[in-house]
Enzyme design. Structure first.
Site, PDB file in Angstrom:
ATOM      1  N   LYS A 115       0.837  -1.173  -0.348  1.00 26.56           N
ATOM      2  CA  LYS A 115      -0.131   0.459  -0.020  1.00 26.56           C
ATOM      3  C   LYS A 115       0.909   1.236   0.250  1.00 26.56           C
ATOM      4  O   LYS A 115       0.519   1.799  -0.437  1.00 26.56           O
ATOM      5  CB  LYS A 115      -1.110  -0.070   1.495  1.00 26.56           C
ATOM      6  CG  LYS A 115      -2.282  -0.882   1.051  1.00 26.56           C
ATOM      7  CD  LYS A 115      -3.435  -0.898   2.142  1.00 26.56           C
ATOM      8  CE  LYS A 115      -4.049  -2.230   1.979  1.00 26.56           C
ATOM      9  NZ  LYS A 115      -4.020  -2.205   3.889  1.00 26.56           N
TER      10      LYS A 115
ATOM     11  N   GLY B 201      -7.339  -7.851   2.115  1.00 23.20           N
ATOM     12  CA  GLY B 201      -8.525  -8.180   2.610  1.00 23.20           C
ATOM     13  C   GLY B 201      -9.034  -7.312   3.758  1.00 23.20           C
ATOM     14  O   GLY B 201     -10.025  -7.151   4.308  1.00 23.20           O
ATOM     15  N   GLY B 202      -7.825  -6.473   3.704  1.00 19.61           N
ATOM     16  CA  GLY B 202      -8.021  -5.286   5.024  1.00 19.61           C
ATOM     17  C   GLY B 202      -8.174  -5.971   6.348  1.00 19.61           C
ATOM     18  O   GLY B 202      -8.848  -5.733   7.055  1.00 19.61           O
TER      19      GLY B 202
ATOM     20  N   GLU C 180      -3.643   6.928   8.730  1.00 17.01           N
ATOM     21  CA  GLU C 180      -4.025   7.626   7.543  1.00 17.01           C
ATOM     22  C   GLU C 180      -5.062   8.211   8.270  1.00 17.01           C
ATOM     23  O   GLU C 180      -5.556   8.018   9.430  1.00 17.01           O
ATOM     24  CB  GLU C 180      -4.548   6.625   6.912  1.00 17.01           C
ATOM     25  CG  GLU C 180      -4.325   6.531   4.908  1.00 17.01           C
ATOM     26  CD  GLU C 180      -5.383   5.343   4.016  1.00 17.01           C
ATOM     27  OE1 GLU C 180      -6.289   5.902   4.450  1.00 17.01           O
ATOM     28  OE2 GLU C 180      -4.798   5.237   3.324  1.00 17.01           O
TER      29      GLU C 180
ATOM     30  N   HIS D  25     -18.422   3.164   0.710  1.00 13.65           N
ATOM     31  CA  HIS D  25     -17.470   2.036   0.559  1.00 13.65           C
ATOM     32  C   HIS D  25     -17.230   2.191  -1.194  1.00 13.65           C
ATOM     33  O   HIS D  25     -18.288   1.203  -1.132  1.00 13.65           O
ATOM     34  CB  HIS D  25     -16.987   1.348   1.191  1.00 13.65           C
ATOM     35  CG  HIS D  25     -16.042   0.234   0.318  1.00 13.65           C
ATOM     36  ND1 HIS D  25     -14.874  -0.096   1.526  1.00 13.65           N
ATOM     37  CD2 HIS D  25     -15.746   0.416  -0.977  1.00 13.65           C
ATOM     38  CE1 HIS D  25     -14.131  -1.074   0.204  1.00 13.65           C
ATOM     39  NE2 HIS D  25     -14.331  -1.185  -0.679  1.00 13.65           N
TER      40      HIS D  25
ATOM     41  N   ASN E 258      -7.407  -4.308  -5.942  1.00 16.67           N
ATOM     42  CA  ASN E 258      -7.718  -4.986  -5.401  1.00 16.67           C
ATOM     43  C   ASN E 258      -7.310  -6.092  -6.930  1.00 16.67           C
ATOM     44  O   ASN E 258      -8.265  -5.680  -8.132  1.00 16.67           O
ATOM     45  CB  ASN E 258      -9.346  -5.410  -5.420  1.00 16.67           C
ATOM     46  CG  ASN E 258      -8.939  -4.594  -3.296  1.00 16.67           C
ATOM     47  OD1 ASN E 258      -7.905  -4.798  -2.820  1.00 16.67           O
ATOM     48  ND2 ASN E 258     -10.164  -4.284  -3.759  1.00 16.67           N
TER      49      ASN E 258
ATOM     50  N   ARG F  12      -7.219  -8.484  -8.404  1.00 17.90           N
ATOM     51  CA  ARG F  12      -8.087 -10.331  -8.439  1.00 17.90           C
ATOM     52  C   ARG F  12     -10.023 -10.135  -9.140  1.00 17.90           C
ATOM     53  O   ARG F  12     -10.350  -8.809  -9.472  1.00 17.90           O
ATOM     54  CB  ARG F  12      -8.548 -10.967  -7.339  1.00 17.90           C
ATOM     55  CG  ARG F  12      -9.029 -10.048  -6.071  1.00 17.90           C
ATOM     56  CD  ARG F  12      -8.947 -11.068  -4.631  1.00 17.90           C
ATOM     57  NE  ARG F  12     -10.087  -9.802  -4.441  1.00 17.90           N
ATOM     58  CZ  ARG F  12      -9.944  -8.882  -3.103  1.00 17.90           C
ATOM     59  NH1 ARG F  12      -8.674  -8.073  -3.032  1.00 17.90           N
ATOM     60  NH2 ARG F  12     -10.708  -8.428  -2.477  1.00 17.90           N
TER      61      ARG F  12
ATOM     62  N   ARG G 292     -24.157 -12.242   0.554  1.00 15.83           N
ATOM     63  CA  ARG G 292     -23.564 -12.812   1.268  1.00 15.83           C
ATOM     64  C   ARG G 292     -23.499 -14.478   1.741  1.00 15.83           C
ATOM     65  O   ARG G 292     -24.412 -13.562   3.302  1.00 15.83           O
ATOM     66  CB  ARG G 292     -21.870 -12.395   1.334  1.00 15.83           C
ATOM     67  CG  ARG G 292     -21.512 -11.870   0.286  1.00 15.83           C
ATOM     68  CD  ARG G 292     -19.832 -11.543   0.950  1.00 15.83           C
ATOM     69  NE  ARG G 292     -19.328 -10.434   0.175  1.00 15.83           N
ATOM     70  CZ  ARG G 292     -17.840  -9.886   0.004  1.00 15.83           C
ATOM     71  NH1 ARG G 292     -16.769 -11.266   0.886  1.00 15.83           N
ATOM     72  NH2 ARG G 292     -17.304 -10.092  -1.095  1.00 15.83           N
TER      73      ARG G 292
END
Ligand code: MV4
Length: 441
Positions: A116, A163-164, A193, A201, A284, A286, A332
């Site tokens: 990062k 994935g944070g 930060e 988000h 990300n 992927r 999910r």
């Protein structure tokens, strides 16, 4: 196009990737651990190779065993899915060196965006808006000093490790002390930060071929998270006008181009609810769990795109060809018990009936009789619905979830039904604190 592709993953994403392969006439090779011998992804593959015992480190994270299986099966390419080795630059490099195509960005891109610190530097150079950040934090005293410079509240984040996972918000010096004491600064590099409190988000899907063409497929609203795990996602975001969508889409394309990004990826932003400003968070590299909601509103099959791009085809879609129709939501379904702080709920699925209909899609890695193993992620299925409007999508999701029957294990289905009834959620008034403020007592 490839003749045979190995999927270095399990569960719903392995099944999803195989579906795209079979539609394109590509043969599929599954890999599996000892406890997954009867798993759905093994049953649906054309070939399957045992790669190790249940422990993920010795199976789905076992680079040598996976490359051995790719050689034995005479595969042309390897798709890593998400999680496991998907953001491991060493894996991408070894796959390529062994003569297989890696379905994803180049190894150098993966390592660049995975750090990062390096990623933030590259994005700053490219002119992306950023939350004020610090250099890596070496000790407690330095952390306090840097936090004073930035100004509270601050968020402590690991420099690498996707994935944070462990992130800590501190509103004052004493909270910062307790955050720094929870982590090991000698083994993991952290930085600070400015914490953006009232935020959404928002992430933008990008697609880039090997010849410098980059397009975006709009945004996904992912504010509903619990402990860095997304719960429910939607596209488009109810917070963006088409001008804002264009603006954040252009920022995402600029971010992708600045690192010569290839294949599909996601550029994450936070949007300050009070100012409407976007702040770059991370890239990300992927396919993501929530990719299907973008497929629902654009009609573009993202896994098919990944395969075509990896095989060397140029992008055949121009930005102006991309249109957004209706509203999509994903829930999910995890094998977890919300009543016990979302404790994983492994076991055998004794009865299974999934919803259907013209506006409902279920991506599942299980069926009746499946064993949900404690060794792996608890995501077992995703329900994705489409409506003409957000309100219609909510209604269809409520019906779909009410139809779902899973016995033998606990799931998050009823928790989702509560979210879908919440008046703030229904009005679109959500942010990164919604789940804590409204759903968890
Ligand atoms: C943040 C933030 C606020 N300020 N960074 C979480 C996932 C990771 N990729 C980025 N994340 C965040 N980064 C700054 N500077 C808020 C989040 C965040 C979040 C934080 C706590 C609880 C839920 C959250 C949901 C989405 C994003």
């Amino acid at each position: 196009m490839f003749k045979r592709l190995l999927i270095a993953n399990r569960g719903e994403i392995a099944v999803r990737i195989m579906r795209a392969c079979h539609e394109l006439g590509i043969e599929t090779v599954a890999v599996y651990s000892e406890v997954d011998a009867d798993a759905l992804h093994v049953q649906l593959a054309d070939y399957a190779y045992l790669i190790g015992p249940a422990d993920a480190t010795e199976s789905y994270l076992n680079i040598d065993a996976i490359i051995t299986a790719a050689k034995a099966s005479q595969s042309d390419a390897i798709h890593p899915g998400y999680g496991f080795l998907s953001e491991n630059a060493e894996f991408a490099e070894k796959v390529t060196s062994a003569g297989f195509v890696f379905v994803g960005p180049r190894a150098e891109t993966i390592s660049k965006v995975g750090n990062k610190d390096a990623a933030r530097e590259a994005m700053k150079q490219a002119g992306l808006p950023m939350a004020i950040g610090s250099e890596p934090v070496r000790d407690v005293t330095e952390a306090c000093h840097l936090a004073e410079e930035i100004g509270y509240p601050v968020i402590l984040k690991p420099v690498s490790g996707g994935g944070g996972k462990s992130m800590f918000v501190a509103n004052n010096p004493s909270e910062l002390l307790s955050a720094v004491n929870k982590v090991d600064l000698t083994t993991t590099v952290f930085y600070l930060e400015k914490y953006i409190a009232d935020a959404r988000h928002i992430e933008v899907q990008i697609v880039a071929d090997n010849y410098g063409h980059v397009i975006h497929l709009g945004e996904r609203e992912c504010s509903l998270q619990r402990r860095n795990q997304k719960i429910l996602e939607e596209a488009p975001s109810s917070a963006l006008s088409s001008e804002m969508r264009q603006k954040v889409g252009a920022l995402a394309i600029r971010a992708a181009k600045s690192v010569h990004y290839t294949n599909v990826g996601t550029v994450e932003f936070l949007m300050d609810k009070n100012t409407g400003e976007f702040y770059f968070m991370e890239i990300n590299p992927r396919i993501q769990v929530e990719h299907a909601i973008t497929e629902m509103i654009t009609g573009i099959d993202l896994v098919r795109k990944q395969l075509r791009i990896a095989s060397g085809e140029p992008l055949n879609v121009k930005q102006d060809d991309v249109t957004f129709t209706g509203h999509a939501i994903e829930c999910r379904i995890n094998a977890e018990d919300p009543a016990q702080n979302f404790l994983p709920s492994p076991g055998q699925i004794t009865f299974y009936y999934q919803p259907g209909g013209p506006k409902v899609r279920v991506d599942s890695g299980v069926c009746a009789g499946s064993m949900v193993e404690p060794y792996y992620d608890s995501l077992i299925a995703k329900v994705i619905v489409r409506g003409r409007t957000r309100g219609e999508a909510i209604k269809i999701m409520q019906c779909a979830l009410s139809e779902f029957r899973i016995s033998g294990i606990k799931t998050t289905i009823d928790f989702h039904l509560k979210v879908l009834k919440d008046p703030y959620f229904c009005s679109g008034d959500i942010d990164t604190q919604f789940i804590y403020k409204r759903m968890i007592s």
